[in-house]
Design an enzyme around this catalytic site. Structure first.
Site, mmCIF file in Angstrom:
data_model
loop_
_atom_site.group_PDB
_atom_site.id
_atom_site.type_symbol
_atom_site.label_atom_id
_atom_site.label_comp_id
_atom_site.label_asym_id
_atom_site.label_seq_id
_atom_site.Cartn_x
_atom_site.Cartn_y
_atom_site.Cartn_z
ATOM 1 N N TYR A 80 -7.925 11.858 4.274
ATOM 2 C CA TYR A 80 -8.157 11.675 2.838
ATOM 3 C C TYR A 80 -9.478 12.238 2.357
ATOM 4 O O TYR A 80 -9.800 12.118 1.190
ATOM 5 C CB TYR A 80 -8.006 10.180 2.496
ATOM 6 C CG TYR A 80 -6.668 9.684 2.998
ATOM 7 C CD1 TYR A 80 -5.496 10.017 2.316
ATOM 8 C CD2 TYR A 80 -6.547 8.988 4.203
ATOM 9 C CE1 TYR A 80 -4.262 9.650 2.798
ATOM 10 C CE2 TYR A 80 -5.313 8.605 4.697
ATOM 11 C CZ TYR A 80 -4.170 8.944 3.989
ATOM 12 O OH TYR A 80 -2.944 8.595 4.476
ATOM 13 N N ASP A 95 0.801 -1.234 0.000
ATOM 14 C CA ASP A 95 0.000 0.000 0.000
ATOM 15 C C ASP A 95 0.825 1.271 0.000
ATOM 16 O O ASP A 95 0.630 2.181 0.822
ATOM 17 C CB ASP A 95 -0.972 0.008 1.197
ATOM 18 C CG ASP A 95 -2.068 -1.024 1.037
ATOM 19 O OD1 ASP A 95 -1.905 -1.936 0.204
ATOM 20 O OD2 ASP A 95 -3.098 -0.910 1.720
ATOM 21 N N HIS A 129 3.790 4.525 9.193
ATOM 22 C CA HIS A 129 3.808 3.101 8.821
ATOM 23 C C HIS A 129 5.186 2.614 8.391
ATOM 24 O O HIS A 129 5.418 1.418 8.290
ATOM 25 C CB HIS A 129 2.828 2.840 7.671
ATOM 26 C CG HIS A 129 1.412 3.128 8.028
ATOM 27 N ND1 HIS A 129 0.775 2.500 9.071
ATOM 28 C CD2 HIS A 129 0.500 3.989 7.495
ATOM 29 C CE1 HIS A 129 -0.474 2.960 9.167
ATOM 30 N NE2 HIS A 129 -0.654 3.869 8.227
HETATM 31 C C1 SS9 Z 1 -7.319 0.551 0.988
HETATM 32 C C2 SS9 Z 1 -6.167 0.220 1.880
HETATM 33 C C3 SS9 Z 1 -5.226 1.334 2.022
HETATM 34 C C4 SS9 Z 1 -3.259 2.036 3.219
HETATM 35 C C5 SS9 Z 1 -3.604 3.064 4.205
HETATM 36 C C6 SS9 Z 1 -2.441 3.911 4.584
HETATM 37 C C7 SS9 Z 1 -2.848 5.052 5.439
HETATM 38 C C8 SS9 Z 1 -1.765 5.878 5.865
HETATM 39 N N1 SS9 Z 1 -8.582 0.499 1.671
HETATM 40 N N2 SS9 Z 1 -4.290 1.085 3.015
HETATM 41 S S1 SS9 Z 1 -2.191 7.082 7.057
HETATM 42 ZN ZN ZN Z 2 -3.990 6.813 8.375
#
Ligand code: SS9
Ligand code: ZN
Length: 647
Positions: A305, A92, A135
């Protein structure tokens, strides 16, 4: 002392170059709308603008491996195909020819913020950065993150500025597993994270994101995970976790610096988080942290987001860092059942490590959310709601009254800097003078005030009477010190009295007259601060007063730093409308009280010792008695409602 804002447009200059549904929300506009909202609202102008810089290799190596750094260094010259392939080894996340540059700026921005705050150039601040960091791991990118900005900032603050204890508050809706791994065995960094978990069904789907991962070896207890097992968490769920877990532990930990992994995907409307907390909650989360570490709070952007709730939440945070009173935390419900289950599990597993939780007598020795309640079907299909667009009213405009702090002092006492003397001359009758001051506060012409009076009890009665009459809203009276006098309005709920006293005889009378009995009164810092955090604040937030009257009785025994903590924390209520009443001869308290009223952070209480067992018991008894009436005091899942068996 100001608030730093660190931002550079350069960090908008990378984006996803191919199709990947997992990464589609991480767009440059996240930064442009956030910064744009700060500029439009005039907040950016009120901040000290600090330039970004690139992090050095040595700084990146504080957290990451040389191999990983070298690998990332090769990405700027890669072709599209190479980038796609390089990206595939991680989860991701995406790479772009300019992301290495931006990632170095994101760290550099965080470090510039730490420098500005630790050297005292500013009081606090926020860094608006991309890519996020929490992350990313020792040798891996993950979840839109390349380097771990906040983890590096924590190490840097320790090495460069001698910070001994650093608190990281990760209110992003994802678990910052990278931060957790980094400090797992390190008791000098306390990592707190709440995150959407859904019994491990939600990304990154790690079992070590659950409540029972508490840290290793010496670091045991210094990793606090609050898993959300359902979506749709609201303001009261977030606040409950602050009141009953984070704040008690944070005060016991006594950090030298607070870093916030400030992700706003925990706000309503976010497609990743699917929670329902409104943007104004971030004003309160921020405010509640601002008396820790003498106010040294550095917020670093992580996720967020929804391009509407993100800028609103960023503005709420910066507003509060600047010292503006928070909006009223209106209409708080009880925390939901699933949130209470999580709260209970976290408190239970951490009671071994934190004396503030040790007392939790009502806790079963073990509890678990491990077994999914099949009846509830945790593996939900996306609900109607999650696929629809969600609407919420934009946060109210925060209007700051022309006068922040008005004082009524004896003539021979100089007016403290920054305060405005409320002249007795214009109001020859002392009683009318105080009433007029209350009126101005109610009209939002004055934010808060301090009055010294010949007799606090008399003044308290008169002021309360006038406030209730003048005010269309509720009045909260917080009285510190022995000896209570009857106050009108507690019978019909127009006034809530919370009285801290040494004397057991001063018993509670009804839902709106509450006596908190502590053996040493307010003299014992551990007992008193815990009572403030997990009793007074939840009561105050649920009551949602229009005005706070804070009364200090002579010989209350409350020490200076504690008094300033109390004064500071209570300003989160009633849009900061608070009138402090003290006895005429308590002159040494004038300076400290005014500094708190002016929004200067309180000195820290030092590392706290264990609570007195008798206080523990008294507080628990009181809490148990009050929970049927006051929902924000709940820390466990309620047993079957009492009336049931009678039916
Ligand atoms: C899609 C999965 C996305 C990544 C999320 C990273 C967030 C950072 N539903 N996963 S704050
Ligand atoms: Zn997040």
């Amino acid at each position: 002392m100001g608030t730093a804002l660190i931002y550079d447009e350069e960090m908008t200059k990378y984006k996803l170059l191919w199709v990947d549904p997992a990464c589609k929300f991480e767009v440059p506009e996240r930064l442009t709308v956030s910064h744009g909202a700060l500029v439009e609202s005039g907040l950016a102008d009120r901040c000290v603008s600090v330039p970004v810089r690139e992090a050095t290799d040595a700084e990146i190596l504080l957290v990451h491996s040389a191999e990983y750094l070298e690998a990332v260094k090769t990405t700027p010259s890669m072709s599209l195909e190479d980038l796609m392939e390089f990206t595939l080894q991680y989860g991701d996340v995406y790479f772009h020819p300019n992301i290495y540059h931006c990632a170095k700026l994101a760290i550099g921005a965080s470090l510039q913020l730490v420098d500005s705050v630790m050297t005292g150039k500013v009081r606090n601040g926020m860094a608006l950065v991309r890519p996020p960091g929490h992350h990313s791991m020792h040798s891996a990118a993950s979840g839109f993150c390349i380097f771990n900005n906040v983890a590096i900032a924590a190490r840097y603050a320790q090495q460069r500025h001698g910070a001994k204890r650093v608190l990281i508050v990760d209110w992003d809706i994802h678990h910052g597993q990278g931060v957790q791994y980094c400090f797992e065995d390190d008791p000098s960094v306390l990592y707190f994270s709440w995150h959407r978990f859904e019994h491990q069904k939600f990304w990154p789907q790690l079992k070590e994101s659950d409540f029972d991962t508490v840290g290793k070896e010496k670091g045991a207890g210094f990793n606090i995970n609050v898993p959300w097992n359902k979506v749709g968490m609201q303001n009261s769920d977030y606040l409950s976790v602050f009141f009953h877990i984070l704040l008690p532990v944070a005060y016991e930990f006594c950090p030298d610096l607070v870093l916030v992994s400030a992700g706003f995907d925990s706000a309503i409307g976010d497609p990743e988080g699917e929670m329902r907390a409104t943007p104004d909650i971030f004003a309160h989360l921020t405010h509640l942290l601002m008396n820790l570490a003498e106010g040294k709070v550095c917020a670093v952007l992580e996720g967020g987001y929804n391009l509407t709730s993100l800028p609103q939440s960023v503005c709420q945070t910066v507003h509060t860092l600047l010292g503006d009173p928070a909006p009223c935390p209106a209409n708080l419900d009880a925390p939901c059942k699933s949130a209470l289950e999580s709260l209970q599990c976290v408190r239970s597993v951490h009671r071994t490590y934190w004396s503030c939780l040790r007392h939790a007598a009502d806790l079963p020795t073990s509890c678990s959310t491990k077994h999914i309640n099949t009846a509830e079907g945790a593996d939900q299909e996306p609900t109607e709601e999650s696929s629809q667009e969600i609407f919420w009213p934009p946060p109210m405009k925060r209007v700051f009254p022309p006068t922040r702090t008005a004082v009524v002092l004896p003539d021979d006492v100089a007016c403290p800097d920054g305060c405005k003397r409320w002249s007795l001359l214009e109001h020859p009758d002392p009683q009318l003078c105080l009433s007029a001051l209350v009126d101005k506060m109610v009209k939002n012409e004055i934010c808060n005030g301090l009055v010294l009076v010949p007799d606090v009890s008399v003044a308290m009665i008169c002021l309360a009477q006038h406030a209730v009459a003048a005010l269309n809203k509720r009045l909260l009276v917080v009285c510190v010190g022995d000896g209570m006098v009857p106050i009108q309005g507690t019978e019909d709920g127009k006034t809530l009295v919370v009285h801290f006293s040494r004397k057991e005889s001063e018993e509670q009378r009804g839902k709106h007259f509450i006596t908190v009995h502590l053996t040493k009164g307010c003299g014992d810092a551990s007992g008193f601060i815990q009572a403030v955090l997990s009793l007074l604040l939840p009561l105050g937030y649920e009551y949602d007063p229009g005005l706070v009257l804070l009364v200090q009785k002579p010989d209350s025994g409350v020490c200076d730093s504690m008094w300033r903590q109390l004064t500071g924390l209570l300003q989160g209520l009633a849009q900061g409308h608070m009138l402090v009443v003290m006895q005429e001869d308590e002159r040494k308290h004038i300076g400290p009280t005014c500094s708190s009223l002016l929004g200067i952070a309180a000195p820290s209480l030092g590392q706290l010792h264990s609570l007195l067992p008798e206080d523990v018991e008294a507080l628990e008894r009181l809490r148990r008695r009050l929970t049927p009436d006051w929902k924000l005091l709940q820390t466990t899942v309620a047993e079957e409602p009492r009336g049931r068996e009678e039916l």
